[in-house]
Design a protein around this motif. Structure first.
Motif, PDB file in Angstrom:
ATOM      1  N   ALA A 322       0.834  -1.205   0.000  1.00 10.71           N
ATOM      2  CA  ALA A 322       0.000   0.000   0.000  1.00 10.71           C
ATOM      3  C   ALA A 322       0.866   1.251   0.000  1.00 10.71           C
ATOM      4  CB  ALA A 322      -0.922  -0.003   1.218  1.00 10.71           C
ATOM      5  N   GLY A 323       1.987   1.218   0.738  1.00 12.50           N
ATOM      6  CA  GLY A 323       2.869   2.370   0.791  1.00 12.50           C
ATOM      7  C   GLY A 323       3.455   2.720  -0.558  1.00 12.50           C
ATOM      8  N   ARG A 324       3.714   1.698  -1.380  1.00 11.53           N
ATOM      9  CA  ARG A 324       4.258   1.987  -2.707  1.00 11.53           C
ATOM     10  C   ARG A 324       3.254   2.745  -3.572  1.00 11.53           C
ATOM     11  NH1 ARG A 324       6.902  -3.224  -2.184  1.00 11.53           N
ATOM     12  NH2 ARG A 324       5.214  -4.301  -3.294  1.00 11.53           N
ATOM     13  N   GLN A 325       1.983   2.576  -3.293  1.00 10.34           N
ATOM     14  CA  GLN A 325       0.956   3.322  -4.034  1.00 10.34           C
ATOM     15  C   GLN A 325       0.900   4.787  -3.596  1.00 10.34           C
ATOM     16  OE1 GLN A 325      -1.319   2.384  -6.404  1.00 10.34           O
ATOM     17  NE2 GLN A 325      -0.616   0.270  -6.575  1.00 10.34           N
ATOM     18  N   TYR A 326       1.332   5.060  -2.356  1.00 17.53           N
ATOM     19  CA  TYR A 326       1.120   6.397  -1.785  1.00 17.53           C
ATOM     20  C   TYR A 326       2.400   7.063  -1.300  1.00 17.53           C
ATOM     21  CZ  TYR A 326      -3.703   5.131  -2.172  1.00 17.53           C
ATOM     22  OH  TYR A 326      -4.919   4.758  -2.682  1.00 17.53           O
ATOM     23  N   GLY A 327       3.538   6.562  -1.752  1.00 22.61           N
ATOM     24  CA  GLY A 327       4.781   7.290  -1.550  1.00 22.61           C
ATOM     25  C   GLY A 327       5.385   7.195  -0.171  1.00 22.61           C
ATOM     26  N   PHE A 328       5.193   6.086   0.549  1.00 23.70           N
ATOM     27  CA  PHE A 328       5.878   5.918   1.827  1.00 23.70           C
ATOM     28  C   PHE A 328       6.294   4.464   1.957  1.00 23.70           C
ATOM     29  CE2 PHE A 328       1.467   4.928   2.825  1.00 23.70           C
ATOM     30  CZ  PHE A 328       1.560   3.821   3.649  1.00 23.70           C
ATOM     31  N   SER A 338       2.167  12.173   5.678  1.00 19.19           N
ATOM     32  CA  SER A 338       1.090  13.152   5.529  1.00 19.19           C
ATOM     33  C   SER A 338      -0.177  12.610   6.190  1.00 19.19           C
ATOM     34  CB  SER A 338       0.817  13.430   4.051  1.00 19.19           C
ATOM     35  OG  SER A 338       0.259  12.279   3.431  1.00 19.19           O
ATOM     36  N   LYS A 339      -1.170  13.481   6.362  1.00 20.17           N
ATOM     37  CA  LYS A 339      -2.423  13.063   6.992  1.00 20.17           C
ATOM     38  C   LYS A 339      -3.087  11.958   6.180  1.00 20.17           C
ATOM     39  CE  LYS A 339      -5.617  13.417  10.135  1.00 20.17           C
ATOM     40  NZ  LYS A 339      -5.349  13.030  11.531  1.00 20.17           N
ATOM     41  N   THR A 340      -3.055  12.072   4.864  1.00 23.00           N
ATOM     42  CA  THR A 340      -3.659  11.045   4.010  1.00 23.00           C
ATOM     43  C   THR A 340      -2.924   9.724   4.150  1.00 23.00           C
ATOM     44  OG1 THR A 340      -4.398  12.713   2.433  1.00 23.00           O
ATOM     45  CG2 THR A 340      -4.244  10.455   1.629  1.00 23.00           C
ATOM     46  N   VAL A 345      -2.507   4.075   6.514  1.00 21.16           N
ATOM     47  CA  VAL A 345      -1.910   3.133   7.463  1.00 21.16           C
ATOM     48  C   VAL A 345      -2.958   2.671   8.476  1.00 21.16           C
ATOM     49  CG1 VAL A 345      -0.209   2.896   9.315  1.00 21.16           C
ATOM     50  CG2 VAL A 345       0.411   4.067   7.182  1.00 21.16           C
ATOM     51  N   LEU A 346      -3.787   3.585   8.972  1.00 16.75           N
ATOM     52  CA  LEU A 346      -4.713   3.256  10.053  1.00 16.75           C
ATOM     53  C   LEU A 346      -6.008   2.619   9.556  1.00 16.75           C
ATOM     54  CD1 LEU A 346      -4.321   6.459  12.257  1.00 16.75           C
ATOM     55  CD2 LEU A 346      -3.322   4.208  12.669  1.00 16.75           C
ATOM     56  N   TYR A 347      -6.544   3.147   8.442  1.00 16.88           N
ATOM     57  CA  TYR A 347      -7.876   2.716   8.017  1.00 16.88           C
ATOM     58  C   TYR A 347      -7.892   2.006   6.663  1.00 16.88           C
ATOM     59  CZ  TYR A 347      -9.045   5.938  11.749  1.00 16.88           C
ATOM     60  OH  TYR A 347      -9.108   6.564  12.957  1.00 16.88           O
ATOM     61  N   GLY A 348      -6.882   2.241   5.841  1.00 25.38           N
ATOM     62  CA  GLY A 348      -6.719   1.467   4.635  1.00 25.38           C
ATOM     63  C   GLY A 348      -7.656   1.770   3.496  1.00 25.38           C
ATOM     64  N   HIS A 349      -8.923   2.024   3.772  1.00 21.80           N
ATOM     65  CA  HIS A 349      -9.909   2.119   2.707  1.00 21.80           C
ATOM     66  C   HIS A 349      -9.778   3.429   1.938  1.00 21.80           C
ATOM     67  CE1 HIS A 349     -13.814   1.999   0.671  1.00 21.80           C
ATOM     68  NE2 HIS A 349     -13.790   0.715   0.916  1.00 21.80           N
ATOM     69  N   PRO A 350      -9.934   3.400   0.617  1.00 23.20           N
ATOM     70  CA  PRO A 350      -9.806   4.640  -0.179  1.00 23.20           C
ATOM     71  C   PRO A 350     -10.789   5.730   0.218  1.00 23.20           C
ATOM     72  CG  PRO A 350      -9.739   2.716  -1.607  1.00 23.20           C
ATOM     73  CD  PRO A 350     -10.093   2.215  -0.228  1.00 23.20           C
ATOM     74  N   ASP A 351     -11.909   5.388   0.893  1.00 22.66           N
ATOM     75  CA  ASP A 351     -12.847   6.417   1.314  1.00 22.66           C
ATOM     76  C   ASP A 351     -12.214   7.394   2.288  1.00 22.66           C
ATOM     77  OD1 ASP A 351     -14.731   5.309  -0.239  1.00 22.66           O
ATOM     78  OD2 ASP A 351     -15.896   4.381   1.366  1.00 22.66           O
ATOM     79  N   ALA A 352     -11.128   6.982   2.947  1.00 27.40           N
ATOM     80  CA  ALA A 352     -10.451   7.865   3.902  1.00 27.40           C
ATOM     81  C   ALA A 352      -9.484   8.799   3.215  1.00 27.40           C
ATOM     82  CB  ALA A 352      -9.710   7.031   4.932  1.00 27.40           C
ATOM     83  N   ILE A 353      -9.362   8.659   1.876  1.00 28.66           N
ATOM     84  CA  ILE A 353      -8.361   9.423   1.137  1.00 28.66           C
ATOM     85  C   ILE A 353      -8.978  10.663   0.533  1.00 28.66           C
ATOM     86  CG2 ILE A 353      -6.679   9.316  -0.740  1.00 28.66           C
ATOM     87  CD1 ILE A 353      -6.865   6.251  -0.476  1.00 28.66           C
TER      88      ILE A 353
END
Length: 428
Positions: A322-328, A338-340, A345-353
């Motif tokens: 998942a980190g490779r998708q979001y730069g960490f 970042s907050k996103t 990390v905490l909630y995983g689901h794209p709805d939190a993005i």
């Protein structure tokens, strides 16, 4: 009047007391224990003020307030309706607040149910229910010679040919409808396509406001309300005036139905008013990110302590993908994300993005052979409710804390009650 005059007070041990009190002042009664301070303040002056207040209310409203007996006093003059706040010890009941303990909240519930203006929880527009006569009076308040359409909303953005509806309208003697803003005769309708969405309104009447039009206007609005399920659309022919009236407490824009206003709607101790997510408590017991991320300044693989291990484990590999998708990566400290990225990390689901430059255009954001990354807290919630071990539940609870309910934001009430306002203020 500038004074409150009490004559012949005989409540409890008051011995025919006469007293004159200045209005709009802070007044303190002092004296020995048993000298009659509470008897004069609460059982005489307040009791009479509250009795007068209760007499101004309907019998329905009176059932929500405690009514006192008429005090033993010859006469009280210059007294306004009154409320009292009794000194009480703090309650440990989680449902008790300063408002409920002092009973001030009972009066606020009555106030908001009486004169509050409900707003739609979805689109935040004011909502009101009106009688046919009130609709007629509102239209008659427009300038003379205003030309208007009186319409009944029938269908809103619904696919289909709607031939059965048109046949019914023809049998009932109507001649015109408006389809997607264009007026058509029912005898000369265009062919509607099944795959297209249409908004259809029945054109009940076209009229010009004059001093003699009120009877016809009333009948036209009544007919429109009958066919429009209580909704009436009034639109100017040559003017930009356009409004929708409703006999029901529902939003004209998004058709959300609202509860009727009553004091119980504003009670978080009642099923009618309590937030369904937290049952009126305002807080939910959930996993706390501050307790889970024990070492926010360390690399992510070492930040979570005992609750979940991300260092070269099944969960760690999921998080790494998942980190490779979001730069960490798991080598990044949590407090550097970042907050996103923290939400991922905490909630995983794209709805939190929200907006994030690292997001891929792929619909399967982190679908892999071994499944998607569900997030630490989402994972712990699932395990907490699935485990049958009371020891594990006890362990999980050590990483939980009470947090404001995300649905009502800690205000305890359902959205319908939270969107009733007086001068722009809701009851919280």
């Amino acid at each position: 009047m500038k004074h409150i005059t009490v004559t012949g007070a005989k409540v409890h041990n008051l011995n025919n007391i006469d007293v004159k009190l200045p209005r709009n002042k802070l007044i303190v009664f002092t004296g020995l224990s048993g000298s009659g301070k509470s008897s004069l303040a609460f059982d005489t002056i307040y009791a009479e003020g509250q009795r007068r207040y209760m007499e101004s209310l309907s019998s329905y409203a009176r059932q929500f307030l405690d009514q006192l007996d008429k005090p033993d006093v010859d006469r009280i003059e210059g007294l306004s309706p009154a409320i009292s706040i009794d000194q009480k010890s703090a309650s440990h009941n989680p449902r008790s607040t300063v408002g409920t303990v002092t009973e001030i909240y009972d009066y606020f519930r009555l106030l908001f149910s009486s004169i509050g203006i409900p707003h739609c929880p979805t689109c935040n527009t004011p909502v009101s229910a009106m009688s046919i006569q009130e609709m007629t009076d509102a239209v008659l308040a427009l300038p003379n010679n205003t030309a208007l359409y009186i319409c009944a909303p029938l269908i809103t953005k619904k696919k289909g040919e709607h031939q059965q509806l048109f046949n019914t309208l023809i049998k009932e003697g109507f001649s015109r409808v408006r389809i997607n803003g264009t007026i058509h005769r029912l005898s000369e309708l265009p062919t509607l396509k099944k795959t297209f969405a249409y908004t259809i309104e029945l054109l009940v009447d076209r009229l010009t406001l004059t001093s003699t039009i009120s009877s016809r206007l009333f009948q036209s609005i009544e007919t429109a309300a009958k066919h429009g399920n209580g909704n009436v659309l009034i639109e100017g022919i040559d003017t930009p005036y356009k409004t929708t009236f409703s006999e029901h407490m529902s939003c004209h824009s998004c058709h959300t139905s609202l509860d009727e206003l009553s004091p119980r709607l504003f009670s978080f101790n009642s099923p009618l008013g309590a937030c369904p997510s937290c049952n009126g408590l305002g807080d939910l017991f959930d996993f706390d990110a501050d307790l889970i991320i024990e070492h926010p300044d360390k690399p992510l693989r070492h930040a979570t302590g005992k609750i979940i291990n991300l260092n070269n484990t099944y969960y760690g590999r999921h998080c790494e993908r998942a980190g490779r998708q979001y730069g960490f990566s798991l080598s990044t400290p949590y407090n550097k994300l970042s907050k996103t990225q923290q939400n991922i990390v905490l909630y995983g689901h794209p709805d939190a993005i929200e907006d994030n430059p690292f997001i891929s255009d792929s619909k399967d954001l982190f679908e892999h052979d071994s499944g998607p990354w569900e997030g630490i807290i989402t994972n712990l919630r699932r395990r907490y409710f699935q485990t049958r071990s009371e020891g594990m539940r006890f362990f999980f609870r050590s990483y939980m804390s009470a947090k404001p309910c995300s649905a009502c934001h800690g205000f305890r009430l359902k959205p319908t009650a939270l969107h009733v306002r007086i001068h722009g203020l809701s009851i919280p």
